[in-house]
Design a protein around this motif. Structure first.
Motif, PDB file in Angstrom:
ATOM      1  N   ARG A   1      75.422  30.402 -11.814  1.00 19.39           N
ATOM      2  CA  ARG A   1      74.754  31.560 -10.884  1.00 19.39           C
ATOM      3  C   ARG A   1      73.658  30.394 -10.708  1.00 19.39           C
ATOM      4  NH1 ARG A   1      73.812  36.539 -12.918  1.00 19.39           N
ATOM      5  NH2 ARG A   1      73.198  37.048 -10.617  1.00 19.39           N
ATOM      6  N   GLN A   2      72.879  30.730  -9.887  1.00 19.06           N
ATOM      7  CA  GLN A   2      71.247  30.602  -9.488  1.00 19.06           C
ATOM      8  C   GLN A   2      70.396  31.737  -9.796  1.00 19.06           C
ATOM      9  OE1 GLN A   2      71.007  28.188  -5.427  1.00 19.06           O
ATOM     10  NE2 GLN A   2      71.852  26.355  -6.991  1.00 19.06           N
ATOM     11  N   LEU A   3      69.839  31.381  -9.978  1.00 17.12           N
ATOM     12  CA  LEU A   3      68.654  32.264 -10.480  1.00 17.12           C
ATOM     13  C   LEU A   3      66.885  31.917  -9.309  1.00 17.12           C
ATOM     14  CD1 LEU A   3      69.162  32.908 -14.581  1.00 17.12           C
ATOM     15  CD2 LEU A   3      69.414  34.457 -12.179  1.00 17.12           C
ATOM     16  N   CYS A   4      66.405  32.404  -9.098  1.00 17.55           N
ATOM     17  CA  CYS A   4      65.123  32.299  -8.804  1.00 17.55           C
ATOM     18  C   CYS A   4      63.806  32.786 -10.075  1.00 17.55           C
ATOM     19  CB  CYS A   4      64.348  33.087  -7.612  1.00 17.55           C
ATOM     20  SG  CYS A   4      65.725  32.710  -6.261  1.00 17.55           S
ATOM     21  N   VAL A   5      62.812  31.539 -10.069  1.00 15.45           N
ATOM     22  CA  VAL A   5      61.399  32.072 -10.985  1.00 15.45           C
ATOM     23  C   VAL A   5      61.019  30.867 -10.750  1.00 15.45           C
ATOM     24  CG1 VAL A   5      63.518  32.527 -13.259  1.00 15.45           C
ATOM     25  CG2 VAL A   5      62.387  29.824 -12.546  1.00 15.45           C
ATOM     26  N   ARG A   6      59.587  32.023 -10.951  1.00 15.98           N
ATOM     27  CA  ARG A   6      58.116  30.995  -9.908  1.00 15.98           C
ATOM     28  C   ARG A   6      58.235  29.871 -11.027  1.00 15.98           C
ATOM     29  NH1 ARG A   6      55.863  35.716  -7.234  1.00 15.98           N
ATOM     30  NH2 ARG A   6      56.569  37.294  -8.095  1.00 15.98           N
ATOM     31  N   ALA A   7      57.736  29.442  -9.900  1.00 15.54           N
ATOM     32  CA  ALA A   7      57.428  28.053 -10.787  1.00 15.54           C
ATOM     33  C   ALA A   7      56.041  28.135 -11.199  1.00 15.54           C
ATOM     34  CB  ALA A   7      56.735  27.042  -9.385  1.00 15.54           C
ATOM     35  N   SER A   8      55.187  28.911 -11.354  1.00  8.39           N
ATOM     36  CA  SER A   8      53.463  28.647 -12.364  1.00  8.39           C
ATOM     37  C   SER A   8      54.287  29.754 -13.675  1.00  8.39           C
ATOM     38  CB  SER A   8      52.923  29.689 -11.050  1.00  8.39           C
ATOM     39  OG  SER A   8      52.917  30.743 -10.812  1.00  8.39           O
ATOM     40  N   ALA A   9      55.385  29.813 -13.678  1.00  8.55           N
ATOM     41  CA  ALA A   9      54.981  31.185 -14.854  1.00  8.55           C
ATOM     42  C   ALA A   9      55.340  30.061 -15.831  1.00  8.55           C
ATOM     43  CB  ALA A   9      56.441  31.665 -15.106  1.00  8.55           C
ATOM     44  N   PRO A  10      54.572  30.437 -17.007  1.00  8.35           N
ATOM     45  CA  PRO A  10      54.471  28.918 -18.735  1.00  8.35           C
ATOM     46  C   PRO A  10      55.408  29.373 -18.578  1.00  8.35           C
ATOM     47  CG  PRO A  10      53.289  31.188 -18.775  1.00  8.35           C
ATOM     48  CD  PRO A  10      53.283  31.497 -17.244  1.00  8.35           C
ATOM     49  N   TRP A  11      56.537  29.875 -19.189  1.00 15.67           N
ATOM     50  CA  TRP A  11      57.940  30.040 -19.334  1.00 15.67           C
ATOM     51  C   TRP A  11      59.016  28.443 -18.818  1.00 15.67           C
ATOM     52  CZ3 TRP A  11      62.457  31.537 -17.872  1.00 15.67           C
ATOM     53  CH2 TRP A  11      62.476  32.603 -16.951  1.00 15.67           C
ATOM     54  N   VAL A  12      58.829  28.657 -17.706  1.00 15.03           N
ATOM     55  CA  VAL A  12      59.729  28.034 -16.178  1.00 15.03           C
ATOM     56  C   VAL A  12      58.698  26.721 -16.612  1.00 15.03           C
ATOM     57  CG1 VAL A  12      59.919  27.902 -14.341  1.00 15.03           C
ATOM     58  CG2 VAL A  12      59.833  29.567 -15.100  1.00 15.03           C
ATOM     59  N   LYS A  13      57.332  26.587 -16.800  1.00 16.18           N
ATOM     60  CA  LYS A  13      57.420  25.205 -16.861  1.00 16.18           C
ATOM     61  C   LYS A  13      57.689  24.236 -18.355  1.00 16.18           C
ATOM     62  CE  LYS A  13      52.797  25.695 -14.676  1.00 16.18           C
ATOM     63  NZ  LYS A  13      51.949  25.609 -14.849  1.00 16.18           N
ATOM     64  N   GLU A  14      58.161  24.675 -19.705  1.00 15.49           N
ATOM     65  CA  GLU A  14      57.935  24.628 -21.177  1.00 15.49           C
ATOM     66  C   GLU A  14      59.691  24.097 -21.149  1.00 15.49           C
ATOM     67  OE1 GLU A  14      58.950  26.823 -25.401  1.00 15.49           O
ATOM     68  OE2 GLU A  14      57.323  27.124 -23.781  1.00 15.49           O
ATOM     69  N   LEU A  15      60.196  25.078 -19.780  1.00 18.10           N
ATOM     70  CA  LEU A  15      61.850  25.187 -19.750  1.00 18.10           C
ATOM     71  C   LEU A  15      62.008  23.972 -19.072  1.00 18.10           C
ATOM     72  CD1 LEU A  15      64.839  25.727 -19.896  1.00 18.10           C
ATOM     73  CD2 LEU A  15      64.398  27.440 -18.009  1.00 18.10           C
ATOM     74  N   ILE A  16      61.597  23.613 -17.866  1.00 13.26           N
ATOM     75  CA  ILE A  16      61.214  22.267 -17.066  1.00 13.26           C
ATOM     76  C   ILE A  16      61.972  20.845 -17.465  1.00 13.26           C
ATOM     77  CG2 ILE A  16      60.538  21.095 -15.675  1.00 13.26           C
ATOM     78  CD1 ILE A  16      62.759  23.571 -14.299  1.00 13.26           C
ATOM     79  N   THR A  17      60.631  21.611 -18.062  1.00 11.83           N
ATOM     80  CA  THR A  17      60.053  20.035 -19.621  1.00 11.83           C
ATOM     81  C   THR A  17      61.227  19.425 -20.476  1.00 11.83           C
ATOM     82  OG1 THR A  17      57.896  20.760 -19.630  1.00 11.83           O
ATOM     83  CG2 THR A  17      58.447  19.442 -21.620  1.00 11.83           C
TER      84      THR A  17
END
Length: 97
Positions: free
Chosen positions: A69-85
């Motif tokens: 699946r694909q989930l839309c998440v906000r690029a600015s969310a701190p948890w998203v930035k941490e996950l991308i890292t």
């Protein structure tokens, strides 16, 4: 009389064909997000991510899950930035766009 009508008809058909071809080209972004998953997603559930087009009205990240699946998440969310890292530094780095 017939040749001018024929030329005009051919011209109209050509313009219509060009307009149709331009309309079908798909100049807009393929995927944009309008609703977002606000709760953090575990790293183990994510296999990769994609950034949405800059032409989308809301900057977002599409998370690709192990379930396909694909989930839309906000690029600015701190948890998203941490996950991308974490995804970028993992061995066998996930593909991004």
């Amino acid at each position: 009389m017939a040749p001018p009508r024929l030329a005009l008809s051919v011209l109209v058909v050509m313009v219509a064909a060009i307009a149709l071809a331009e309309g079908l080209r798909g100049t807009g972004p393929k995927k944009c997000c309008f609703r977002f998953n606000e709760s953090p997603v575990a790293r183990e559930r994510v296999v990769g991510y994609t950034k949405t087009s800059q032409r989308c009205s809301n900057p977002a990240i599409l998370l690709n899950t192990v379930a396909g699946r694909q989930l839309c998440v906000r690029a600015s969310a701190p948890w998203v930035k941490e996950l991308i890292t974490k995804l970028e530094t993992a061995p066998g780095k996930s593909s991004t766009m």
